[in-house]
Design a protein around this motif. Structure first.
Motif, PDB file in Angstrom:
ATOM      1  N   PHE A 306       0.834  -1.195   0.000  1.00 57.57           N
ATOM      2  CA  PHE A 306       0.000   0.000   0.000  1.00 57.57           C
ATOM      3  C   PHE A 306       0.875   1.253   0.000  1.00 57.57           C
ATOM      4  O   PHE A 306       1.477   1.606   1.016  1.00 57.57           O
ATOM      5  CB  PHE A 306      -0.950   0.001   1.205  1.00 57.57           C
ATOM      6  N   ARG A 307       0.931   1.897  -1.148  1.00 57.59           N
ATOM      7  CA  ARG A 307       1.737   3.097  -1.280  1.00 57.59           C
ATOM      8  C   ARG A 307       0.969   4.281  -0.692  1.00 57.59           C
ATOM      9  O   ARG A 307      -0.121   4.627  -1.147  1.00 57.59           O
ATOM     10  CB  ARG A 307       2.060   3.362  -2.748  1.00 57.59           C
ATOM     11  N   VAL A 308       1.559   4.911   0.298  1.00 56.37           N
ATOM     12  CA  VAL A 308       0.937   6.047   0.978  1.00 56.37           C
ATOM     13  C   VAL A 308       1.449   7.340   0.359  1.00 56.37           C
ATOM     14  O   VAL A 308       2.655   7.491   0.117  1.00 56.37           O
ATOM     15  CB  VAL A 308       1.261   6.022   2.487  1.00 56.37           C
ATOM     16  N   GLY A 347       3.726  -1.646   9.881  1.00 55.49           N
ATOM     17  CA  GLY A 347       3.374  -0.265  10.204  1.00 55.49           C
ATOM     18  C   GLY A 347       3.777   0.120  11.610  1.00 55.49           C
ATOM     19  O   GLY A 347       4.870  -0.190  12.076  1.00 55.49           O
ATOM     20  N   GLY A 348       2.873   0.826  12.283  1.00 57.67           N
ATOM     21  CA  GLY A 348       3.159   1.291  13.633  1.00 57.67           C
ATOM     22  C   GLY A 348       2.948   2.787  13.758  1.00 57.67           C
ATOM     23  O   GLY A 348       2.356   3.437  12.885  1.00 57.67           O
ATOM     24  N   ALA A 353       8.170   7.159   6.534  1.00 57.19           N
ATOM     25  CA  ALA A 353       9.454   7.864   6.659  1.00 57.19           C
ATOM     26  C   ALA A 353       9.627   8.988   5.644  1.00 57.19           C
ATOM     27  O   ALA A 353      10.295   9.985   5.919  1.00 57.19           O
ATOM     28  CB  ALA A 353      10.594   6.860   6.529  1.00 57.19           C
ATOM     29  N   ASP A 354       9.039   8.852   4.451  1.00 53.76           N
ATOM     30  CA  ASP A 354       9.255   9.845   3.402  1.00 53.76           C
ATOM     31  C   ASP A 354       8.215  10.961   3.397  1.00 53.76           C
ATOM     32  O   ASP A 354       8.192  11.796   2.492  1.00 53.76           O
ATOM     33  CB  ASP A 354       9.277   9.170   2.034  1.00 53.76           C
ATOM     34  N   ARG A 362       0.743   5.075   8.771  1.00 53.88           N
ATOM     35  CA  ARG A 362       1.390   3.885   8.223  1.00 53.88           C
ATOM     36  C   ARG A 362       0.397   2.717   8.190  1.00 53.88           C
ATOM     37  O   ARG A 362      -0.313   2.485   9.176  1.00 53.88           O
ATOM     38  CB  ARG A 362       2.604   3.511   9.075  1.00 53.88           C
ATOM     39  N   PRO A 363       0.304   1.988   7.076  1.00 52.86           N
ATOM     40  CA  PRO A 363      -0.580   0.815   7.022  1.00 52.86           C
ATOM     41  C   PRO A 363      -0.160  -0.178   8.100  1.00 52.86           C
ATOM     42  O   PRO A 363       0.959  -0.701   8.074  1.00 52.86           O
ATOM     43  CB  PRO A 363      -0.342   0.254   5.617  1.00 52.86           C
ATOM     44  N   THR A 364      -1.032  -0.415   9.045  1.00 49.33           N
ATOM     45  CA  THR A 364      -0.657  -1.111  10.283  1.00 49.33           C
ATOM     46  C   THR A 364      -1.442  -2.400  10.466  1.00 49.33           C
ATOM     47  O   THR A 364      -2.658  -2.437  10.259  1.00 49.33           O
ATOM     48  CB  THR A 364      -0.877  -0.179  11.490  1.00 49.33           C
ATOM     49  N   VAL A 365      -0.731  -3.452  10.864  1.00 54.38           N
ATOM     50  CA  VAL A 365      -1.347  -4.745  11.150  1.00 54.38           C
ATOM     51  C   VAL A 365      -0.881  -5.212  12.523  1.00 54.38           C
ATOM     52  O   VAL A 365       0.323  -5.216  12.810  1.00 54.38           O
ATOM     53  CB  VAL A 365      -0.967  -5.804  10.091  1.00 54.38           C
ATOM     54  N   PHE A 366      -1.824  -5.608  13.352  1.00 55.01           N
ATOM     55  CA  PHE A 366      -1.533  -6.238  14.644  1.00 55.01           C
ATOM     56  C   PHE A 366      -1.990  -7.691  14.596  1.00 55.01           C
ATOM     57  O   PHE A 366      -3.048  -8.007  14.036  1.00 55.01           O
ATOM     58  CB  PHE A 366      -2.282  -5.544  15.779  1.00 55.01           C
TER      59      PHE A 366
END
Length: 476
Positions: A306-308, A347-348, A353-354, A362-366
């Motif tokens: 997933f490009r943010v 993610g997190g 960063a950019d 950030r695309p995040t998964v737990f």
């Protein structure tokens, strides 16, 4: 000429009674790119009075006349689709192709569906010697959110027009520009003056004035459960009808027989769609315990695709979330997942960063998420997926339903009989089996604290109608 600092009342663009402006922020860069006027009680009074005057005439129009009006709205909507897409993209951060194809596209689908419904809907029927008639409820107040703005505007305005109601719309002040264009569309389509009125403003002022207004017969609200409760309380003193579509915390149950790669990848995409800002997003992914670690690895790989980036940047798959408030809330919940012991898979906290400016998450998964954690209980409204292991079908059904929400649920299985059996146990307004296509003809709404009433197609139309029984219809 821009109408951004005006309201649409009684068929004309007018200034606010007391001038007060608000910046509209582009979440891609945190910069103001437009201003709107904020209304007050006096503006609401003017708009409601216009709607009340128009109701006497518009409520007596024929079904054919209202259908023709909606057809004209559809044609002008198509003509202004690019303008709508740019507005939505800038005001709430949707990537341009997604804004055009999905955000604007679903609005068109609702309007076209309502034209179709009016071709067969029965507004009256005989019952013995009596006649049962369905009539417009009256003047309706419409409050719509920022996350799917045109979806919610069209699935309220469409059936209200079809029913013969008149209305006052208060769109989200965070994403108001598409609603201004929508008012221009209705004006160009020749909707009679006073039938549709637009007043921008915030919830505590304009929303409260609408909900408590004695000449408003019904409130239709989409937004958070917290705000929905306030609308209902404000409406209670005048005993008006209140229709609410509120929050969600949807479960996605993966049965043991699924193609895990497909089920996890599609489930994650559903969770991350619209930057996670959908009330029916499948945010809790339940996976058999022995498949949990493999599912987490698949989700990590999928999340990293997933490009943010900015909404107008080529290749952006995940735009920003809508505001600083939303960004901060999501960051707090991500931190809580870490603190409460969930395994951070992808993610997190913080921005990618950019990207050092804009409300980017950030695309995040737990993984290893347990039902007591905040990320499993609270609506995050961001690109955050929680993977939760389960041992038995009975257990997962219980955990999926063990929430104050009841908007949607998702079942994945190669065994359709089993999937349908589990679907019958879900306490949700929608159940999606094996990632079906979206359908504008299905009822949409929730159980429990996800709201009451239904939207879309004839189900939405019914909510804008009163039922009258005329007895002795054949009496001499």
């Amino acid at each position: 000429m821009s109408h951004n600092l005006q309201f649409y009342i009684d068929g004309a663009w007018v200034g606010p009674v007391e001038p007060k402006v608000l910046d509209v922020i582009d979440p891609s860069n945190e910069e103001a790119f437009a201003q709107i006027s904020l209304g007050g009680k006096a503006d609401v009074d003017k708009a409601v009075a216009a709607a009340r005057r128009a109701f006497g005439t518009f409520s007596r129009t024929t079904v054919a006349e209202r259908r023709d009006t909606l057809r004209r709205v559809v044609e002008v909507y198509k003509k202004r689709s690019d303008d709508l897409a740019v507005a939505v993209s800038r005001e709430m951060g949707a990537p341009r192709p997604f804004a055009r194809d999905s955000q604007v596209g679903v609005g068109l689908a609702h309007l076209e569906k309502m034209v179709e419904v009016l071709g067969h809907f029965e507004f009256e029927h005989r019952k013995g010697t009596s006649l049962v008639v369905k009539e417009p409820v009256g003047v309706v107040g419409l409050i719509t959110p920022w996350n799917w703005p045109l979806n919610q505007i069209t699935c309220k305005v469409g059936p209200a027009l079809a029913a013969g109601c008149t209305m006052v719309l208060k769109p989200s002040e965070i994403a108001p520009l598409d609603a201004i264009i929508f008012a221009e569309i209705l004006d160009e389509a020749g909707v009679p003056k006073g039938v549709f009125n637009l007043v921008n403003g915030d919830g505590p002022t304009v929303g409260q004035a609408l909900a408590s207004h004695p000449d408003v017969d019904m409130m239709s609200f989409t937004g958070s459960t917290r705000a929905g409760i306030l609308v209902a309380k404000a409406a209670a003193d005048t005993v008006k009808r209140v229709h609410q579509e509120l929050g969600g915390k949807s479960a996605n149950i993966l049965m043991a027989d699924v193609d895990l790669e497909v089920a996890v990848t599609k489930g994650l995409a559903g969770c991350f769609g619209n930057s996670g800002q959908s009330c029916n997003a499948p945010t809790r992914m339940f996976v058999p315990r022995d498949l949990h670690d493999k599912a987490a690895a698949i989700a990590k790989t999928a999340a990293e695709t997933f490009r943010v980036g900015p909404a107008d940047a080529p290749g952006t798959k995940l735009g920003p979330v809508v505001s600083q408030l939303q960004f901060d809330k999501i960051q707090d919940l991500i931190q809580s997942g870490i603190a409460e012991g969930a395994t951070l898979v992808a993610g997190g906290p913080g921005r990618p960063a950019d990207l050092n400016r804009g409300y980017y998450v950030r695309p995040t998964v737990f993984a290893d998420v347990t039902p007591d954690m905040r990320i499993a209980r609270e609506e995050i409204f961001g690109p955050v997926l929680s993977i939760m292991p389960y041992d038995t079908v009975d257990q997962v059904v219980h955990e999926a339903n063990n929430t104050v929400y009841g908007l949607a649920s998702y079942i994945q299985s190669k065994d359709l009989k089993k999937a349908r059996q589990v679907a019958s146990l879900m306490r949700t307004g929608n159940v999606h089996i094996n990632y079906p296509a979206w359908d504008a003809g299905m009822p949409f709404g929730g159980y429990k604290q996800s709201g009451n009433g239904r939207e879309y197609a004839e189900y939405g139309l019914e909510d804008f109608l009163e039922i009258k029984g005329i007895l002795g219809y054949e009496a001499a």
